[in-house]
Design a protein around this motif. Structure first.
Motif, mmCIF file in Angstrom:
data_model
loop_
_atom_site.group_PDB
_atom_site.id
_atom_site.type_symbol
_atom_site.label_atom_id
_atom_site.label_comp_id
_atom_site.label_asym_id
_atom_site.label_seq_id
_atom_site.Cartn_x
_atom_site.Cartn_y
_atom_site.Cartn_z
ATOM 1 N N ARG A 101 0.849 -1.202 0.099
ATOM 2 C CA ARG A 101 -0.173 -0.115 -0.059
ATOM 3 C C ARG A 101 0.918 1.204 -0.146
ATOM 4 O O ARG A 101 1.956 1.048 0.543
ATOM 5 C CB ARG A 101 -1.021 -0.048 1.107
ATOM 6 C CG ARG A 101 -1.994 -0.945 1.210
ATOM 7 C CD ARG A 101 -2.791 -0.999 2.324
ATOM 8 N NE ARG A 101 -3.804 -1.998 2.283
ATOM 9 C CZ ARG A 101 -5.139 -1.653 1.776
ATOM 10 N NH1 ARG A 101 -5.531 -0.613 1.253
ATOM 11 N NH2 ARG A 101 -6.104 -2.895 1.655
ATOM 12 N N ILE A 102 0.389 2.197 -0.751
ATOM 13 C CA ILE A 102 1.207 3.575 -0.613
ATOM 14 C C ILE A 102 0.428 4.602 0.078
ATOM 15 O O ILE A 102 -0.708 4.882 -0.287
ATOM 16 C CB ILE A 102 1.200 4.171 -2.204
ATOM 17 C CG1 ILE A 102 1.665 3.015 -3.156
ATOM 18 C CG2 ILE A 102 2.146 5.347 -2.296
ATOM 19 C CD1 ILE A 102 3.234 2.345 -2.834
ATOM 20 N N GLU A 103 1.153 5.048 1.104
ATOM 21 C CA GLU A 103 0.620 6.020 2.026
ATOM 22 C C GLU A 103 1.167 7.439 1.862
ATOM 23 O O GLU A 103 2.571 7.775 1.699
ATOM 24 C CB GLU A 103 0.900 5.699 3.415
ATOM 25 C CG GLU A 103 0.447 6.636 4.498
ATOM 26 C CD GLU A 103 0.680 6.090 6.016
ATOM 27 O OE1 GLU A 103 -0.274 6.075 6.753
ATOM 28 O OE2 GLU A 103 1.882 5.862 6.171
ATOM 29 N N ILE A 104 0.353 8.502 1.852
ATOM 30 C CA ILE A 104 0.613 10.017 1.620
ATOM 31 C C ILE A 104 1.443 10.251 3.098
ATOM 32 O O ILE A 104 0.672 10.080 3.874
ATOM 33 C CB ILE A 104 -0.073 10.683 0.883
ATOM 34 C CG1 ILE A 104 0.678 12.028 0.749
ATOM 35 C CG2 ILE A 104 -1.267 10.895 1.694
ATOM 36 C CD1 ILE A 104 -0.501 13.076 -0.248
ATOM 37 N N THR A 105 2.444 10.907 3.208
ATOM 38 C CA THR A 105 2.971 11.439 4.396
ATOM 39 C C THR A 105 2.474 12.789 4.831
ATOM 40 O O THR A 105 1.841 13.551 3.746
ATOM 41 C CB THR A 105 4.722 11.654 4.503
ATOM 42 O OG1 THR A 105 5.046 12.501 3.325
ATOM 43 C CG2 THR A 105 5.125 10.072 4.118
ATOM 44 N N ASP A 106 2.643 13.180 6.053
ATOM 45 C CA ASP A 106 2.464 14.888 6.178
ATOM 46 C C ASP A 106 3.143 15.753 5.139
ATOM 47 O O ASP A 106 2.528 16.802 4.676
ATOM 48 C CB ASP A 106 2.579 15.181 7.609
ATOM 49 C CG ASP A 106 1.804 14.621 8.646
ATOM 50 O OD1 ASP A 106 0.794 14.013 8.023
ATOM 51 O OD2 ASP A 106 2.201 14.431 9.718
ATOM 52 N N ALA A 107 4.274 15.570 4.705
ATOM 53 C CA ALA A 107 5.115 16.193 3.899
ATOM 54 C C ALA A 107 4.645 16.307 2.576
ATOM 55 O O ALA A 107 4.500 17.291 1.953
ATOM 56 C CB ALA A 107 6.647 15.719 3.730
ATOM 57 N N GLY A 108 3.998 15.153 2.188
ATOM 58 C CA GLY A 108 3.313 15.150 0.892
ATOM 59 C C GLY A 108 2.076 15.919 0.879
ATOM 60 O O GLY A 108 1.753 16.425 -0.157
ATOM 61 N N ARG A 109 1.204 15.737 1.901
ATOM 62 C CA ARG A 109 0.117 16.405 1.919
ATOM 63 C C ARG A 109 0.392 18.054 2.054
ATOM 64 O O ARG A 109 -0.421 18.808 1.279
ATOM 65 C CB ARG A 109 -0.764 16.303 3.355
ATOM 66 C CG ARG A 109 -1.425 14.885 3.180
ATOM 67 C CD ARG A 109 -2.236 14.806 4.202
ATOM 68 N NE ARG A 109 -3.172 13.503 4.180
ATOM 69 C CZ ARG A 109 -2.787 12.293 4.565
ATOM 70 N NH1 ARG A 109 -1.483 12.013 5.200
ATOM 71 N NH2 ARG A 109 -3.569 10.957 4.089
ATOM 72 N N ASP A 110 1.598 18.342 2.732
ATOM 73 C CA ASP A 110 1.876 19.763 2.746
ATOM 74 C C ASP A 110 2.300 20.218 1.472
ATOM 75 O O ASP A 110 1.896 21.473 0.899
ATOM 76 C CB ASP A 110 3.183 20.033 3.688
ATOM 77 C CG ASP A 110 2.999 19.827 5.160
ATOM 78 O OD1 ASP A 110 1.798 19.616 5.297
ATOM 79 O OD2 ASP A 110 3.706 19.791 6.025
ATOM 80 N N ALA A 111 2.908 19.392 0.602
ATOM 81 C CA ALA A 111 3.237 19.700 -0.724
ATOM 82 C C ALA A 111 2.003 19.950 -1.701
ATOM 83 O O ALA A 111 1.727 20.878 -2.226
ATOM 84 C CB ALA A 111 4.102 18.636 -1.374
ATOM 85 N N LEU A 112 1.201 19.179 -1.194
ATOM 86 C CA LEU A 112 -0.362 19.203 -2.213
ATOM 87 C C LEU A 112 -1.015 20.508 -1.982
ATOM 88 O O LEU A 112 -1.594 21.247 -2.489
ATOM 89 C CB LEU A 112 -1.194 18.043 -1.917
ATOM 90 C CG LEU A 112 -0.795 16.596 -2.736
ATOM 91 C CD1 LEU A 112 -1.933 15.634 -2.154
ATOM 92 C CD2 LEU A 112 -0.964 17.001 -4.069
#
Length: 146
Positions: A101-112
């Protein structure tokens, strides 16, 4: 020039080929989004990958394959740079230890979240370019092809 391939055939394909025109349009739109997302360290493809992960629970790779219309190998390779940057995490699927499974991290959410206003503005600009030509109908037609 061969008799069975006169210049008229070239002009017919140039003017009629849906595949050619879709590819040209896709490249032009991709370049536009790549340009505006560059300050956020993202390409348009990476933005779409991250957005596909923005859900309550991490999806299986197979779920993303159908959503993004990408093969598993290409999708796995596309996640590697995002994983190295800490924007996503690959997890073992608790229901099937062989699966991932692939999980978005907090850093990924911040980038989005940072890129989203620019994505919206750019999307509004692209929409305006084709709005006079029944944009919703175009979207529906394109989705029916996949």
């Amino acid at each position: 020039m061969r008799d069975d391939l006169p210049i008229e055939v070239t002009l017919e394909v140039r003017d009629r080929c849906v595949c050619l025109h879709l590819q040209r349009a896709a490249r032009a739109v991709a370049r536009r989004f790549d340009e505006v997302l560059r300050p956020f360290g993202l390409t348009n493809g990476q933005f779409s990958l991250l957005m596909s992960l923005n859900r309550p629970s991490p999806p299986r790779i197979g779920d993303l394959v159908s959503l993004l219309a990408m093969d598993r190998t290409t999708l796995t390779a596309a996640f590697k740079p995002l994983e190295r940057r800490g924007l996503v995490r690959v997890l073992v699927d608790p229901a099937d230890k062989r699966g991932r499974r692939i999980e978005i991290t907090d850093a990924g959410r911040d980038a989005l979240a940072a890129a989203l206003p620019v994505w919206r503005r750019t999307h509004d600009e692209v929409d305006a370019l084709v709005a006079s030509r029944n944009l919703e109908g175009l979207r529906a037609d394109l989705m029916s092809l996949s």
